[in-house]
Design a protein around this motif. Sequence first.
Motif, mmCIF file in Angstrom:
data_model
loop_
_atom_site.group_PDB
_atom_site.id
_atom_site.type_symbol
_atom_site.label_atom_id
_atom_site.label_comp_id
_atom_site.label_asym_id
_atom_site.label_seq_id
_atom_site.Cartn_x
_atom_site.Cartn_y
_atom_site.Cartn_z
ATOM 1 N N GLN A 15 19.732 56.137 95.248
ATOM 2 C CA GLN A 15 19.788 55.273 96.323
ATOM 3 C C GLN A 15 18.412 54.380 96.593
ATOM 4 O OE1 GLN A 15 22.482 54.975 98.059
ATOM 5 N NE2 GLN A 15 21.296 55.454 99.941
ATOM 6 N N ILE A 16 17.364 55.324 95.910
ATOM 7 C CA ILE A 16 16.014 54.633 95.701
ATOM 8 C C ILE A 16 15.924 53.640 94.672
ATOM 9 C CG2 ILE A 16 13.559 55.368 95.468
ATOM 10 C CD1 ILE A 16 14.458 56.614 97.944
ATOM 11 N N GLY A 17 15.750 52.499 94.890
ATOM 12 C CA GLY A 17 15.705 51.496 93.997
ATOM 13 C C GLY A 17 16.904 50.524 93.916
ATOM 14 N N LYS A 18 17.857 51.056 94.571
ATOM 15 C CA LYS A 18 19.116 50.221 94.524
ATOM 16 C C LYS A 18 18.903 48.756 94.858
ATOM 17 C CE LYS A 18 23.847 51.987 95.203
ATOM 18 N NZ LYS A 18 24.453 52.965 95.692
ATOM 19 N N ARG A 19 17.997 48.588 95.652
ATOM 20 C CA ARG A 19 17.781 47.116 96.116
ATOM 21 C C ARG A 19 16.175 47.058 95.715
ATOM 22 N NH1 ARG A 19 19.245 43.875 101.394
ATOM 23 N NH2 ARG A 19 17.783 45.313 102.363
ATOM 24 N N ILE A 20 15.835 45.799 94.922
ATOM 25 C CA ILE A 20 14.492 45.668 94.403
ATOM 26 C C ILE A 20 14.067 44.459 94.913
ATOM 27 C CG2 ILE A 20 12.927 45.415 92.407
ATOM 28 C CD1 ILE A 20 14.727 47.469 90.815
ATOM 29 N N PHE A 21 12.902 44.382 95.726
ATOM 30 C CA PHE A 21 12.261 43.219 96.097
ATOM 31 C C PHE A 21 11.321 43.073 94.848
ATOM 32 C CE2 PHE A 21 14.666 44.679 99.486
ATOM 33 C CZ PHE A 21 15.053 43.715 100.203
ATOM 34 N N PHE A 22 11.004 42.102 94.153
ATOM 35 C CA PHE A 22 10.107 42.085 93.089
ATOM 36 C C PHE A 22 9.323 40.671 93.307
ATOM 37 C CE2 PHE A 22 8.521 40.931 88.906
ATOM 38 C CZ PHE A 22 8.168 41.862 88.287
ATOM 39 N N TYR A 23 7.935 40.674 93.237
ATOM 40 C CA TYR A 23 7.073 39.687 93.362
ATOM 41 C C TYR A 23 5.833 39.786 92.405
ATOM 42 C CZ TYR A 23 9.083 39.741 97.991
ATOM 43 O OH TYR A 23 9.901 39.911 99.114
ATOM 44 N N ASP A 24 5.716 38.580 91.815
ATOM 45 C CA ASP A 24 4.669 38.195 90.985
ATOM 46 C C ASP A 24 3.133 38.562 91.707
ATOM 47 O OD1 ASP A 24 5.964 37.723 88.638
ATOM 48 O OD2 ASP A 24 5.954 35.508 88.981
ATOM 49 N N SER A 25 3.177 38.219 92.759
ATOM 50 C CA SER A 25 1.751 38.316 93.596
ATOM 51 C C SER A 25 2.206 38.160 95.025
ATOM 52 C CB SER A 25 1.042 36.977 93.326
ATOM 53 O OG SER A 25 -0.074 37.551 94.338
ATOM 54 N N ILE A 26 1.641 39.278 95.743
ATOM 55 C CA ILE A 26 2.144 39.368 97.327
ATOM 56 C C ILE A 26 0.710 39.925 97.857
ATOM 57 C CG2 ILE A 26 2.882 41.659 97.266
ATOM 58 C CD1 ILE A 26 5.201 40.614 99.009
ATOM 59 N N ASP A 27 0.523 39.778 99.195
ATOM 60 C CA ASP A 27 -0.625 40.183 99.977
ATOM 61 C C ASP A 27 -0.429 41.971 99.650
ATOM 62 O OD1 ASP A 27 1.749 40.658 101.762
ATOM 63 O OD2 ASP A 27 0.851 39.844 103.349
ATOM 64 N N SER A 28 0.621 42.734 100.123
ATOM 65 C CA SER A 28 0.626 44.001 99.963
ATOM 66 C C SER A 28 2.014 44.402 100.387
ATOM 67 C CB SER A 28 0.030 44.509 101.410
ATOM 68 O OG SER A 28 0.487 45.902 101.685
ATOM 69 N N THR A 29 2.374 45.297 99.422
ATOM 70 C CA THR A 29 3.982 45.789 99.263
ATOM 71 C C THR A 29 4.247 46.399 100.479
ATOM 72 O OG1 THR A 29 3.568 47.576 97.966
ATOM 73 C CG2 THR A 29 4.160 45.706 96.564
ATOM 74 N N SER A 40 14.478 43.634 110.470
ATOM 75 C CA SER A 40 15.782 44.449 110.582
ATOM 76 C C SER A 40 16.800 44.209 109.253
ATOM 77 C CB SER A 40 16.760 44.283 111.720
ATOM 78 O OG SER A 40 16.340 44.512 112.802
ATOM 79 N N LYS A 41 15.895 43.973 108.249
ATOM 80 C CA LYS A 41 16.680 43.638 106.842
ATOM 81 C C LYS A 41 16.465 44.920 105.833
ATOM 82 C CE LYS A 41 16.079 38.589 107.045
ATOM 83 N NZ LYS A 41 14.737 37.773 106.824
ATOM 84 N N ALA A 42 15.722 45.952 106.347
ATOM 85 C CA ALA A 42 15.511 47.097 105.346
ATOM 86 C C ALA A 42 16.645 48.053 105.255
ATOM 87 C CB ALA A 42 14.367 47.701 105.939
ATOM 88 N N LYS A 43 16.932 48.363 104.179
ATOM 89 C CA LYS A 43 17.626 49.564 103.974
ATOM 90 C C LYS A 43 17.229 50.615 103.398
ATOM 91 C CE LYS A 43 21.908 46.970 103.297
ATOM 92 N NZ LYS A 43 22.866 46.501 102.023
ATOM 93 N N PHE A 44 17.816 51.850 103.632
ATOM 94 C CA PHE A 44 17.228 53.052 102.928
ATOM 95 C C PHE A 44 17.208 52.865 101.520
ATOM 96 C CE2 PHE A 44 17.145 57.222 100.985
ATOM 97 C CZ PHE A 44 16.662 58.074 101.902
ATOM 98 N N GLY A 45 16.015 53.352 100.815
ATOM 99 C CA GLY A 45 15.942 53.377 99.331
ATOM 100 C C GLY A 45 15.370 51.680 98.758
ATOM 101 N N ASP A 46 15.303 50.828 99.746
ATOM 102 C CA ASP A 46 14.644 49.655 99.400
ATOM 103 C C ASP A 46 13.345 49.779 98.722
ATOM 104 O OD1 ASP A 46 16.690 48.045 100.126
ATOM 105 O OD2 ASP A 46 15.695 47.218 102.011
ATOM 106 N N LEU A 47 13.177 49.032 97.252
ATOM 107 C CA LEU A 47 11.982 49.126 96.528
ATOM 108 C C LEU A 47 11.202 47.782 96.554
ATOM 109 C CD1 LEU A 47 10.370 50.721 94.556
ATOM 110 C CD2 LEU A 47 11.929 50.119 92.913
ATOM 111 N N ILE A 48 10.132 47.821 97.026
ATOM 112 C CA ILE A 48 9.391 46.480 96.830
ATOM 113 C C ILE A 48 8.174 46.625 95.791
ATOM 114 C CG2 ILE A 48 7.841 44.954 98.087
ATOM 115 C CD1 ILE A 48 9.907 46.921 100.137
ATOM 116 N N ILE A 49 8.315 45.804 94.707
ATOM 117 C CA ILE A 49 7.365 45.891 93.489
ATOM 118 C C ILE A 49 6.474 44.752 93.547
ATOM 119 C CG2 ILE A 49 7.385 46.097 90.988
ATOM 120 C CD1 ILE A 49 9.956 47.263 91.157
#
Length: 256
Positions: A15-29, A40-49
């Motif tokens: 479940q963890i990492g099923k959806r990945i949001f990937f950024y080259d550069s961001i303020d803070s994950t 209200s777009k978050a789902k359990f297990g979302d992974l921001i990298i």
Amino acid sequence: MLNDVEIKKYLKDSQIGKRIFFYDSIDSTNLEALRLIESSKAKFGDLIIAKTQFSGKGQQNNTWESPEGGLYISIITASKVSELSNLITFTAGITCVEAIKSTTGINTNLKWVNDIMYKGNKLGGILTQSITRGTLSTNITGIGINANAIISNINNKYNAASLAELTGSKIDINLLITEICNYFEKNFEIYQQNPKLIVDKWIEYSNINGLKINFEHDGIRLSGVAEGIDEFGYLSVKVDDKIFKLISTKNTELFY
Ligand code: BTN
């Protein structure tokens, strides 16, 4: 090279990492996770990298230097509001120790309450935040690990170092992220079913019992000895014949 396609390939059916949001550069994950939750777009297990962060957050409002080569992720989970939620940081800590061991073979250890250490050097840290609505808590677990980053030329008041600098070899950062997801999934389940096991493992990976602890109580500096951690994540420190219960790193300093 950090790469979300590679990470997805490695990930098991978790479940963890099923959806990945990937950024080259961001303020803070962690901030990005907060934005996902608030819209209200978050789902359990979302992974921001992110490959780098230009406004990385550390504990107690510190900034978290985030040069390329480091690991910067946030994981979103949800749980019932509970007095045990301090243990999510513990859950993430033991996850990092286990994931680093399985990826690199290196035995790291934990330092109260959110530091990942190797031979006295700080390798990484954890910043957990929770947003509560009614009886549900949405949790953001931010993890920063100095994986392949060059740390030695950064202002280094925490004795920070990277895995690559300490071991002399580059680590597979995609694999490390995958292992963090796999272990976090397993450990989060344990946190919900049997939180005492999380505390026991944290004590084992930190070797905290018996350590000398300096802390502040009502403005007075005290010094005592760590005597264990209870099921809510409170550290007991014995000063003469009195027991003090500490919950965070605030004004708390550990001697190793
Ligand atoms: C600390 O030791 O002070 C905690 C550091 C936590 C840093 C991570 S990097 C990924 C996530 N995003 C942030 O802005 N902070 C956490």
